[in-house]
Design a protein around this motif. Structure first.
Motif, PDB file in Angstrom:
ATOM      1  N   ARG A  34       1.023  -1.113   0.064  1.00 41.68           N
ATOM      2  CA  ARG A  34      -0.029   0.112   0.017  1.00 41.68           C
ATOM      3  C   ARG A  34       0.744   1.213  -0.152  1.00 41.68           C
ATOM      4  O   ARG A  34       0.493   2.223  -0.632  1.00 41.68           O
ATOM      5  N   LEU A  85      -5.581  -3.004  -1.873  1.00 39.94           N
ATOM      6  CA  LEU A  85      -4.907  -1.743  -2.105  1.00 39.94           C
ATOM      7  C   LEU A  85      -5.633  -0.762  -2.706  1.00 39.94           C
ATOM      8  O   LEU A  85      -7.049  -0.647  -2.832  1.00 39.94           O
ATOM      9  N   SER A  87      -6.496   3.990  -2.222  1.00 39.15           N
ATOM     10  CA  SER A  87      -7.070   4.888  -1.281  1.00 39.15           C
ATOM     11  C   SER A  87      -7.363   6.237  -1.957  1.00 39.15           C
ATOM     12  O   SER A  87      -7.384   6.355  -3.071  1.00 39.15           O
TER      13      SER A  87
END
Length: 303
Positions: A34, A85, A87
């Motif tokens: 991430r 993953l 964002s």
């Protein structure tokens, strides 16, 4: 100095294969991957004409990207990232390009990721967000639902859940590089495995293991919405690159949706890899994809 387009593509694909696809073939902790992805996405330029405002929707951190005060149509975008993953940070720049190109307001959210939050947490969260938008007085006809990669999976599953719950349906659905079959039976996973610069089968397998509890069937239509009954969906835009390992997820959806009587606008972009739309500042095919996306969105706005 202007770089030859062919060399620019070769250099970019090699960079992506080295920095993203190759490391993804190793069993790295989710938080490490991430962080690396967020750092890479800092390279994407923000569209400075777009205003970004933080907000909360249905208990989730969210952002509104607004190109102008008079924007009436809303694009609710669900980010990709193989369910573990992605964002607000990874997709902010890309969605600023979408907002600028469409001149529409874009909403995206930090939905709960696996493995901390396996199925059905993400789907329930985006369903709550949709209900929250309706509760705020936003009309369904003014919402276009969008998603990339696994976000397209969630967007399609959400549109089907909206139909099944008999809520007002969105005006359109945009599926970008969609990941729709978690049983991994698409042939392109094999024949494009060396051609896709960004996405590896190992990443998909890791995401599936994180997202789908072992007691559940990966062919469940809420998990793999390709296997659902696709009738009564709104008009759908499907965008896919010719080098994507998920190419057949997109073509299989197109064929099945058309058989169900759905209006499908299927766009294939030559020489492009997974999530190529995010690279619109540098590549003509990606610029064309955003122009096609804007044309589709405006068509739904007028209907």
């Amino acid at each position: 100095m202007k770089i030859n387009p062919m060399w620019k593509q070769i250099i970019t694909e090699q960079f992506l294969k080295t920095t993203i696809r190759k490391p993804s073939q190793f069993n790295l902790p989710p938080n490490s991957v991430r962080f690396a992805l967020e750092q890479m996405c800092r390279l994407f330029p923000m569209q400075k004409s777009v205003q970004v405002r933080a907000l909360r929707l249905a208990g989730l951190h969210a952002e509104e990207l607004k190109p102008q005060n008079a924007a009436t149509q809303l694009i609710f975008h669900i980010h990709g990232g193989a369910f573990f993953l992605g964002s607000l940070n990874t997709h902010r720049a890309f969605l600023s390009q979408v907002a600028a190109r469409t001149q529409m307001q874009v909403i995206h959210v930090d939905y709960p990721l696996a493995p901390e939050h396996p199925f059905p947490h993400a789907l329930e969260a985006v369903f709550d967000v949709y209900q929250s938008l309706l509760a705020q007085g936003i009309h369904a006809k003014d919402i276009i639902l969008s998603g990339d990669s696994c976000g397209a999976n969630l967007a399609l599953a959400l549109a089907l859940k909206i139909r099944d719950e008999q809520l007002p349906q969105v005006s359109g659905l945009m599926l970008l590089s969609p990941f729709l079959d978690l049983t991994l039976t698409s042939e392109s996973l094999r024949y494009n495995s060396k051609h896709d610069a960004l996405l590896s089968i190992e990443t998909l397998e890791t995401g599936i293991d994180y997202y789908v509890p072992p007691e559940l069937d990966r062919a469940d239509p809420q998990i793999s919405p390709l296997f659902d009954d696709l009738h009564e969906l709104p008009p759908v835009l499907v965008q896919i690159g010719s080098k994507e390992i998920l190419l057949d997820d997109a073509t299989r959806f197109k064929e099945k949706a058309e058989q169900a009587g759905v209006e499908v606008h299927y766009k294939l972009y030559t020489g492009m890899w997974h999530n190529f739309q995010m690279f619109s500042p540098w590549f003509e095919e990606a610029k064309r994809a955003l122009a096609d996306l804007a044309e589709f969105a405006h068509r739904q706005d007028q209907s």
